[in-house]
Each structure stands twice: as structure tokens, then as C-alpha cells.
Design an enzyme around this catalytic site. Structure first.
Site, short mmCIF file in Angstrom:
data_model
loop_
_atom_site.label_atom_id
_atom_site.label_comp_id
_atom_site.label_asym_id
_atom_site.label_seq_id
_atom_site.Cartn_x
_atom_site.Cartn_y
_atom_site.Cartn_z
N CYS A 18 0.82 -1.23 0.00
CA CYS A 18 0.00 0.00 0.00
C CYS A 18 0.85 1.27 0.00
CB CYS A 18 -0.94 0.01 1.20
SG CYS A 18 -1.94 -1.47 1.27
N HIS A 63 -3.29 6.86 2.72
CA HIS A 63 -3.70 5.56 2.21
C HIS A 63 -5.10 5.27 2.73
CE1 HIS A 63 -4.02 1.52 1.07
NE2 HIS A 63 -3.87 1.03 2.27
N ASN A 94 -10.11 -0.28 -0.22
CA ASN A 94 -8.64 -0.24 -0.18
C ASN A 94 -8.11 -0.81 -1.50
OD1 ASN A 94 -5.93 -0.71 0.31
ND2 ASN A 94 -6.25 -1.70 2.30
O1 UT7 Z 1 -3.87 -1.61 3.75
C1 UT7 Z 1 -2.84 -1.56 4.68
C2 UT7 Z 1 -3.02 -2.23 5.95
N1 UT7 Z 1 -4.35 -2.55 6.34
C3 UT7 Z 1 -4.86 -2.00 7.42
O2 UT7 Z 1 -4.26 -1.14 8.01
C4 UT7 Z 1 -6.18 -2.52 7.90
C5 UT7 Z 1 -6.27 -2.35 9.37
N2 UT7 Z 1 -7.41 -3.00 10.02
C6 UT7 Z 1 -8.70 -2.63 9.85
O3 UT7 Z 1 -9.01 -1.78 9.04
C7 UT7 Z 1 -9.73 -3.27 10.77
O4 UT7 Z 1 -9.05 -4.03 11.73
C8 UT7 Z 1 -10.76 -4.17 10.03
C9 UT7 Z 1 -11.73 -3.32 9.22
C10 UT7 Z 1 -10.05 -5.16 9.13
C11 UT7 Z 1 -11.59 -4.95 11.06
O5 UT7 Z 1 -12.22 -4.04 11.97
P1 UT7 Z 1 -12.11 -4.28 13.54
O6 UT7 Z 1 -12.89 -3.22 14.18
O7 UT7 Z 1 -10.62 -4.35 13.87
O8 UT7 Z 1 -12.82 -5.65 13.73
P2 UT7 Z 1 -12.27 -7.01 14.34
O9 UT7 Z 1 -11.35 -7.68 13.38
O10 UT7 Z 1 -11.75 -6.77 15.73
O11 UT7 Z 1 -13.59 -7.84 14.44
C12 UT7 Z 1 -14.68 -7.45 15.29
C13 UT7 Z 1 -15.84 -8.37 15.10
C14 UT7 Z 1 -15.46 -9.85 15.17
O12 UT7 Z 1 -16.52 -10.53 15.78
P3 UT7 Z 1 -16.43 -10.96 17.34
O13 UT7 Z 1 -15.21 -11.82 17.44
O14 UT7 Z 1 -16.28 -9.67 18.10
O15 UT7 Z 1 -17.71 -11.66 17.57
C15 UT7 Z 1 -15.38 -10.28 13.72
O16 UT7 Z 1 -15.63 -11.64 13.56
O17 UT7 Z 1 -16.40 -8.18 13.79
C16 UT7 Z 1 -16.48 -9.44 13.11
N3 UT7 Z 1 -16.32 -9.22 11.69
C17 UT7 Z 1 -17.34 -8.95 10.87
N4 UT7 Z 1 -18.66 -8.83 11.10
C18 UT7 Z 1 -19.44 -8.51 10.05
C19 UT7 Z 1 -15.16 -9.20 10.98
N5 UT7 Z 1 -15.43 -8.92 9.68
C20 UT7 Z 1 -16.78 -8.76 9.59
C21 UT7 Z 1 -17.66 -8.45 8.54
N6 UT7 Z 1 -18.97 -8.34 8.81
N7 UT7 Z 1 -17.22 -8.23 7.29
#
Ligand code: UT7
Length: 325
Positions: free
Chosen positions: A113, A252, A282
Site C-alpha cells: 500500500c 492511504h 482499499n
Molecule cells: O492496507 C494496509 C493495511 N491494512 C490496514 O491497516 C487494515 C487495518 N485493520 C482494519 O481496518 C480493521 O481491523 C478491520 C476493518 C479489518 C476490522 O475491523 P475491527 O474493528 O478491527 O474488527 P475485528 O477484526 O476486531 O472484528 C470485530 C468483530 C469480530 O466478531 P467478534 O469476534 O467480536 O464476535 C469479527 O468476527 O467483527 C467481526 N467481523 C465482521 N462482522 C461482520 C469481521 N469482519 C466482519 C464483517 N462483517 N465483514
């Protein structure tokens, strides 16, 4: 001293739109979750058979036209991509062929990225040292080709697209400062495990879905905020400027919450931040490239403005650069 500046911009986004509602039918997710957690509403995807060079070539043609240069004037073509058409030859060679830019040397850069920022800095060095006069830098990706459409934690995030710039010596404005960084100790946070020399394609790698993006998003999130904030501050300090001098901030576009947290951390007004994440998700190296292009087209960037590019990605790698437009 004459600086190196951007004299042309271009972009190409595939026409096909995949909305959050479409994704609701594919995996267990919701429009509400995607918008609140990421800021993404829709993303663009290529048609079957369309590859990264197809997008890169269209963006490049627009940038060349904008720069009022002929393809033969180019002496260097760099494509930043992690989704090349194939392992080799490079995407930049395919672009060179399509443009008939026979005077250009060509190579690709793998800096995920942050690739577009890395490529701009590399091209700048060739021009500053007088080796080349005109360089074409492209950020182009078909992330849909490496997205696991069964994995809701990643498939809602990514899209396809390309942005391009032409760099040359300029009499006024130009790149004031650059800063690049990397930390390979965190390589495992974001990767495509198979398809390289360590795990070549096999039935095993395919069965285990190892050719798709694997991301520890939650861990990356915090690091992204810290590093992007630091990178912007370091580049601004090198330029002898502060956040108050910034007219347009092009981060980004990985996550709206990351971008907002970075802006808050460095004390930047949200209205200075350019966003296209809601439309495209992204697109890795193409995120900053398309955002810069659109900010210029929409006149969010005007002559004399101070623009900051700030990117972060797999590697980990990061980079920022301050440009007087
Ligand atoms: O491009 C360069 C590098 N990339 C980044 O910098 C990306 C950085 N990370 C992020 O943008 C975020 O971490 C994400 C958008 C990927 C995820 O958001 P989050 O707030 O960190 O969510 P999480 O991974 O902690 O997941 C929270 C909950 C989980 O459920 P439980 O365990 O709390 O029950 C996941 O299973 O959300 C759930 N979840 C979803 N639910 C509905 C994860 N993906 C989804 C989804 N729809 N698509």
C-alpha cells in the site's frame, strides 16, 4: 534549486461496482458493519480476464495527456503493484509496450500500500541526479484476484483500480521532502502465503486457500495509526512545515477510522483530508494514486498548495512525501 514535481495525473477505475448490499448476499456481513467499521460503501472490480496492466495503461495514457508529453519522452516507467499480471515480466514492461514508450527503462516496485509513495521517491532520485528527465509512476492493483471471497474479515475491504503521475523537473513547486520506512519483523501481519518460492502453487496451497490475502487487521490497525501519524510528521518536519501548512492530506485509504485517528493525532482538520475509500475501498498502491488524481480533478488541490501523501502497508512499509503543487 529546481525540484522534481508532478506534471500530469491520470486514473482508471473499472466500471463494475460491488456494493455492501451485494456482499451481504455473499458472506455473513452487513452494510451497517462495513460502513461503521471501515467507511466503505462500494468498490470497483475488473471484468474476468482484465488484469493490472490493463488498468495501469489507461491511467498512464491519461497522465501522459495531462502532462502534454509523448510516450517517447518517457525515460523511466515504474509500476507499484502487489498484483502483477504474472510473476514476470513486470507490469511496467507491459505498459511500456502498450504505450510504445521505447526510450523508457522499466521495473515494478513491491511495497504494497506504500508502493506509490515508494515509487515516486525512487523516480525522484533518477530525475534529481540528472539520469532521466521524465518518469511515469503508476499505482495499479487487481486485489480482487487475491481476495478470498469466502472470508468476511477481508473480502469487504479491497477493490481494483489504477492511478498514475508523470514526474519531471519543475521551475516552481515540486517535491519538498520525502520519508520512507520499513519494519520486516511484522511481515506476518499481512501477506499472501503461497504462490512464491517458499510455497509454490500446489493442490495443498489451493485447498488451503493460501493464495489469498491473510490479514491480522486488528493488530495492524493500531500500528497503522501510529506509523502514519509519525510518517506525516517526519516528512513535514523535513520540509520545515507543520500540520497547519497542509492544504490537502492524501492518506492511504485502508479504513476511515484509521484516517480519522491519524488526522486527530497530528492535529489536522478533517476538511483537509481527501477521501475516496467510500467509493473504492482499499486499492493498495492505487489508493493514494487515485486519491491524488481525484483531489486535483475536483480542484481540492490548487497551484501553490501543500499536499502530503502518507501511506502504510504490508511489509511493513510506509512512506510520506510533502509536495508543493
Ligand atoms: O492496507 C494496509 C493495511 N491494512 C490496514 O491497516 C487494515 C487495518 N485493520 C482494519 O481496518 C480493521 O481491523 C478491520 C476493518 C479489518 C476490522 O475491523 P475491527 O474493528 O478491527 O474488527 P475485528 O477484526 O476486531 O472484528 C470485530 C468483530 C469480530 O466478531 P467478534 O469476534 O467480536 O464476535 C469479527 O468476527 O467483527 C467481526 N467481523 C465482521 N462482522 C461482520 C469481521 N469482519 C466482519 C464483517 N462483517 N465483514
Amino acid at each position: 534549486m529546481e525540484r522534481v514535481g508532478i506534471i500530469g495525473i491520470g486514473e482508471y477505475l473499472p466500471k463494475r461496482v460491488l456494493t455492501n448490499q451485494d456482499l451481504e448476499k455473499m458472506v455473513d456481513t452487513s452494510d451497517e458493519w462495513i460502513i461503521t467499521r471501515t467507511g466503505i460503501k462500494e468498490r470497483r472490480l475488473v471484468e474476468k480476464g482484465e488484469a493490472t496492466s490493463d488498468l495501469a495503461i489507461r491511467a498512464a495514457k491519461e497522465a501522459l495527456q495531462d502532462a502534454k508529453l509523448k510516450s517517447q519522452d518517457l525515460e523511466l516507467i515504474i509500476v507499484a503493484t502487489v498484483t502483477p499480471d504474472m510473476q514476470f515480466p513486470s507490469v511496467s514492461c507491459l505498459v511500456q509496450s502498450a504505450l510504445e514508450a521505447r526510450n523508457a527503462s522499466c521495473f515494478d516496485i513491491s511495497a504494497a500500500c506504500a508502493g506509490f509513495v515508494y515509487a515516486i521517491v525512487v523516480a525522484q532520485q533518477f530525475i534529481v541526479t540528472g539520469i532521466y528527465k521524465n518518469a511515469l509512476v503508476i499505482g495499479a492493483e487487481v486485489l480482487s484476484s487475491v481476495t478470498d471471497w469466502q472470508d468476511r474479515s477481508t473480502c469487504v475491504l479491497f477493490g481494483d483500480g489504477a492511478g498514475a503521475v508523470v514526474l519531471s523537473r519543475v521551475k516552481r513547486g515540486g517535491i519538498i521532502s520525502v520519508y520512507l520506512g520499513a519494519d520486516g519483523t511484522m511481515a506476518d501481519l499481512l501477506m499472501i502465503p503461497a504462490g512464491g518460492s517458499r510455497s509454490p502453487a500446489s493442490f495443498y496451497t489451493i485447498e488451503n486457500r493460501m493464495h489469498y490475502i491473510k490479514m491480522r487487521g486488528n493488530e495492524l490497525f493500531k500500528i497503522a495509526v501510529k506509523i502514519m501519524a509519525e510518517a506525516a510528521q517526519i516528512a513535514l518536519k523535513k520540509a520545515g512545515l507543520s500540520c497547519k501548512d497542509v492544504d490537502c492530506f492524501i492518506p492511504h485509504q485502508a479504513n476511515l477510522r484509521i484516517i480519522s485517528a491519524v488526522a486527530k493525532k497530528i492535529g489536522l482538520d478533517e476538511d483537509k483530508v481527501y477521501l475516496n475509500i467510500h467509493k473504492y475501498g482499499n486499492i493498495s498502491s492505487a489508493s493514494t494514486a487515485t486519491a491524488l488524481c481525484e483531489a486535483v480533478k475536483e480542484k481540492r488541490i490548487k497551484k501553490g498548495d501543500i499536499v502530503v501523501l502518507d501511506a502504510f502497508g504490508a511489509g511493513l512499509v510506509w512512506g510520506a512525501c510533502v509536495i508543493e503543487w
